[in-house]
Design a protein around this motif. Sequence first.
Motif, mmCIF file in Angstrom:
data_model
loop_
_atom_site.group_PDB
_atom_site.id
_atom_site.type_symbol
_atom_site.label_atom_id
_atom_site.label_comp_id
_atom_site.label_asym_id
_atom_site.label_seq_id
_atom_site.Cartn_x
_atom_site.Cartn_y
_atom_site.Cartn_z
ATOM 1 N N PHE A 431 55.362 80.862 52.086
ATOM 2 C CA PHE A 431 56.124 80.072 53.053
ATOM 3 C C PHE A 431 55.388 78.761 53.333
ATOM 4 C CE2 PHE A 431 57.401 84.431 53.796
ATOM 5 C CZ PHE A 431 58.767 84.348 54.067
ATOM 6 N N GLU A 432 56.085 77.651 53.211
ATOM 7 C CA GLU A 432 55.510 76.339 53.527
ATOM 8 C C GLU A 432 56.580 75.492 54.205
ATOM 9 O OE1 GLU A 432 53.830 72.881 54.247
ATOM 10 O OE2 GLU A 432 52.679 74.677 53.705
ATOM 11 N N LYS A 433 56.275 74.998 55.386
ATOM 12 C CA LYS A 433 57.295 74.295 56.167
ATOM 13 C C LYS A 433 57.502 72.851 55.740
ATOM 14 C CE LYS A 433 54.108 72.902 59.881
ATOM 15 N NZ LYS A 433 53.815 73.021 61.332
ATOM 16 N N ARG A 434 56.555 72.291 54.959
ATOM 17 C CA ARG A 434 56.622 70.862 54.671
ATOM 18 C C ARG A 434 56.668 70.607 53.182
ATOM 19 N NH1 ARG A 434 52.539 66.332 55.633
ATOM 20 N NH2 ARG A 434 51.031 67.954 55.168
ATOM 21 N N ARG A 435 55.537 70.677 52.500
ATOM 22 C CA ARG A 435 55.476 70.508 51.062
ATOM 23 C C ARG A 435 54.198 71.162 50.543
ATOM 24 N NH1 ARG A 435 54.155 64.021 50.247
ATOM 25 N NH2 ARG A 435 52.857 63.763 52.098
ATOM 26 N N LEU A 436 54.266 71.665 49.315
ATOM 27 C CA LEU A 436 53.110 72.330 48.736
ATOM 28 C C LEU A 436 51.926 71.371 48.664
ATOM 29 C CD1 LEU A 436 54.660 74.430 45.821
ATOM 30 C CD2 LEU A 436 53.906 75.231 48.070
ATOM 31 N N GLY A 437 50.786 71.868 49.057
ATOM 32 C CA GLY A 437 49.585 71.043 49.125
ATOM 33 C C GLY A 437 49.093 70.876 50.541
ATOM 34 N N GLY A 438 50.023 71.007 51.515
ATOM 35 C CA GLY A 438 49.624 70.873 52.906
ATOM 36 C C GLY A 438 48.933 69.552 53.181
ATOM 37 N N MET A 439 47.833 69.612 53.901
ATOM 38 C CA MET A 439 47.120 68.385 54.260
ATOM 39 C C MET A 439 46.352 67.780 53.100
ATOM 40 S SD MET A 439 45.729 68.555 58.134
ATOM 41 C CE MET A 439 46.781 69.011 59.503
ATOM 42 N N LEU A 440 46.383 68.424 51.933
ATOM 43 C CA LEU A 440 45.812 67.756 50.761
ATOM 44 C C LEU A 440 46.535 66.443 50.491
ATOM 45 C CD1 LEU A 440 45.256 70.685 48.207
ATOM 46 C CD2 LEU A 440 43.540 69.525 49.612
ATOM 47 N N HIS A 441 47.795 66.358 50.872
ATOM 48 C CA HIS A 441 48.534 65.106 50.673
ATOM 49 C C HIS A 441 47.924 63.986 51.516
ATOM 50 C CE1 HIS A 441 51.806 66.596 48.146
ATOM 51 N NE2 HIS A 441 51.731 67.712 48.848
ATOM 52 N N GLU A 442 47.649 64.279 52.801
ATOM 53 C CA GLU A 442 47.016 63.264 53.641
ATOM 54 C C GLU A 442 45.600 62.963 53.148
ATOM 55 O OE1 GLU A 442 50.490 64.530 55.708
ATOM 56 O OE2 GLU A 442 48.874 65.735 54.848
ATOM 57 N N ALA A 443 44.882 64.006 52.750
ATOM 58 C CA ALA A 443 43.514 63.803 52.274
ATOM 59 C C ALA A 443 43.467 62.924 51.039
ATOM 60 C CB ALA A 443 42.865 65.154 51.977
ATOM 61 N N SER A 444 44.513 62.955 50.222
ATOM 62 C CA SER A 444 44.513 62.186 48.972
ATOM 63 C C SER A 444 45.251 60.862 49.087
ATOM 64 C CB SER A 444 45.147 63.026 47.854
ATOM 65 O OG SER A 444 46.511 63.296 48.124
ATOM 66 N N THR A 445 45.638 60.476 50.287
ATOM 67 C CA THR A 445 46.345 59.194 50.458
ATOM 68 C C THR A 445 45.522 58.005 49.982
ATOM 69 O OG1 THR A 445 47.752 59.991 52.242
ATOM 70 C CG2 THR A 445 47.359 57.621 52.156
ATOM 71 N N PRO A 446 44.249 57.871 50.384
ATOM 72 C CA PRO A 446 43.461 56.738 49.863
ATOM 73 C C PRO A 446 43.273 56.873 48.352
ATOM 74 C CG PRO A 446 42.416 57.710 51.808
ATOM 75 C CD PRO A 446 43.483 58.657 51.374
ATOM 76 N N ASP A 447 43.388 55.778 47.645
ATOM 77 C CA ASP A 447 43.220 55.825 46.191
ATOM 78 C C ASP A 447 41.841 56.318 45.791
ATOM 79 O OD1 ASP A 447 45.780 55.039 45.641
ATOM 80 O OD2 ASP A 447 45.303 52.910 45.433
ATOM 81 N N PHE A 448 40.839 56.114 46.664
ATOM 82 C CA PHE A 448 39.501 56.574 46.312
ATOM 83 C C PHE A 448 39.363 58.098 46.445
ATOM 84 C CE2 PHE A 448 39.211 54.935 50.727
ATOM 85 C CZ PHE A 448 38.787 56.062 51.413
ATOM 86 N N LYS A 449 40.445 58.782 46.851
ATOM 87 C CA LYS A 449 40.454 60.241 46.865
ATOM 88 C C LYS A 449 41.581 60.791 45.991
ATOM 89 C CE LYS A 449 39.063 62.565 50.307
ATOM 90 N NZ LYS A 449 39.084 63.322 51.576
ATOM 91 N N ALA A 450 41.948 60.011 44.992
ATOM 92 C CA ALA A 450 43.087 60.378 44.144
ATOM 93 C C ALA A 450 42.832 61.633 43.320
ATOM 94 C CB ALA A 450 43.450 59.211 43.223
ATOM 95 N N ASP A 451 41.575 62.019 43.112
ATOM 96 C CA ASP A 451 41.292 63.239 42.350
ATOM 97 C C ASP A 451 42.002 64.446 42.962
ATOM 98 O OD1 ASP A 451 39.663 61.653 40.821
ATOM 99 O OD2 ASP A 451 37.878 62.894 41.038
ATOM 100 N N ILE A 452 42.175 64.432 44.283
ATOM 101 C CA ILE A 452 42.815 65.563 44.956
ATOM 102 C C ILE A 452 44.279 65.683 44.550
ATOM 103 C CG2 ILE A 452 43.432 66.485 47.236
ATOM 104 C CD1 ILE A 452 40.877 65.239 48.329
#
Length: 660
Positions: A431-452
């Motif tokens: 069950f996921e209310k938003r999108r798969l990955g959860g806060m990994l999406h916010e964590a990977s917003t900066p291009d310098f964290k694109a590996d995520i």
Amino acid sequence: MKKDYQALFQKGKIGNVELKNRIFKPAAEDSCSGNGFVPDYLCRFYAEEARGGAGLIICGMYVVTPREKCGLDRHPLIEKDERIPGFGALAQAIQDNGAAACCQIGHFGSHGDPVSPEWARCVSEEALLEPGAEEWFTVFNLTYWHMQPPYPHKAYTIEEIHELVGFYGDAALRAKKAGFDMVEVHAGHRHGLGCFLSPLTNRRTDEYGGSVDKRARILYEIIEDIQKKCGKDYPIIVRMNGMDGAGALHYAPAIEKGQQIADTIAIAQNLEKMGVAALNISIQDTNVPMQAGYGVAVEGASAVKKAVHIPVLVAGSVQTPEYGEEILENGQADFVGTARQLFADPDWPKKALRGKRDEIKPCIRCMECVNNDRHQWYGPMCCTVNPTVGKPDQYPRPAEEKRNVAIVGGGPAGLEAARVAALRGHQVTLFEKRRLGGMLHEASTPDFKADIRRLIAYYEKQMEKLDIQVVMKEATQKDLEGYDAVIVASGSLPGSLNVPGADRPNVFSAVDILGKLPEMGAKVTVIGGGAVGVETGLWLAQQGKEATIVEMRDAIMTEEILITQATNQEMIARQGLTVITGNRLKSIQEDSVTLIDSTGAETILESDAAVIAVGLQGNRTLLEALEAHSDSEIYAVGDVNRPRKIYDAIHEGYVAAMSV
């Protein structure tokens, strides 16, 4: 079978040894020996790495001199004959699993751990006392934490250098007797021989200092001694820096007084004439975080390759088969290596060969594998995305009883739990209310964290491949009725501050703005100097904002590992961020924020918006209700317990899925 990567999977040779492909695993983090002997764990680890399909496994660095102990890095020693059986088991573990075996030998020198204080040595005392030496020394201390003072000020005597040369030859012979196909002499990374090659650390005025050839003299003598003792047909690789300071984000492109690429080329050409089989061109520090680009050593390797005819190897964030193929096709190197990506997924080569590129579990270059707080250099290797690295006996095993399992939350903890539970044969609903990955999406917003972002894509593919039922809704107690087990990975919620003005429309949480940048004016104050606050401030600066980071403690990023601290500090300097420590937020106004320090003094900063990044708190409402009223087995994993790192989330998800 048609290969997608023709260059990667072309056969190659190093000396008289034929390799099945152009992929090698470079030596990295063999830090698990307490007594100098090769532990059983290391044989299992390298057997696993070899089974993954790399053509060459280089292990090490193994210390050649009896003047040094295992030291802080806890590497095995190869300084006496009684070590040979252990190294024999290690070589056999690699070869029995399909790869050629290379033993990297070296010594740490000035940042090693001498058997007694009187054996502490540096290349030359003058390098440390020279005006301006403190500046470059500080630069390299950013990551070489074990080079910090007290630094040995007693230089090697000529006799001790001659003795050291013999130690290398003897160690190479032990490696040959143990069955290794070749040896690699480590002459880079500010280790012992690297300090001889670099003019930053070598100010000797005798035959071992001064010109390039004199600085490299000890290396040439070592090659001759190895050839004398092992035979000239026994392949030798030499690993050395392309240039001092090049490659990693937190170093200058090159240090003016350091080893230059022209120096390296001259040494490389001499080594070729001496019969060295191959050259492995590196950079000062191969612990490269996600903030840096790929292929940090390729520039130096490419320059050396143009100047010699023997094979050139290169590693350092060659993360994907596509990039490895590109390096080979462009003629920048003859072999490409990756260490940490093979920790994350030892089957990287095999999956690429078999056309399963999207099933490679990606290394996100988070540097937890070199986090001394994680394993204190005393235990087996660890990896954020691969809880079983070096532990093949802990692979997911079929469940004795197939069960109906619900996972609440599609962040890293929930995704890993779903993946492993499905591999074990359970029926899994996520069950996921938003999108798969959860806060990994916010964590990977900066291009310098694109590996995520690559990690998110991997998990999305796994959910599809394993036929896991994904329900895009917020799970309720009713939804979870009837499951044998429920793994709660409901994550965390942004923290808040109870100060006047906190409810103003110009106040945002870091999580919210990383999801979608709102209109907020040009001047932004980020409250919180932990990882989230610093990364948010850096990202805002990249969006053209004038960002200030405020931290109530005396320093920012106090819970981050040293490499991350150094990298982010360099980025802060480049982006021109303002950092204010020792202050807390008192109030927020329409066009300013008010800070107060420990003495009660107030500072008013012009600010169009405030971003709150004071941490997260576990989202425990559903968990507590289930624990009180559900008949299912309940497991809590990830940030719902306590907000921490991706490492903790994935590992807890794995353990829970193995326990169901």
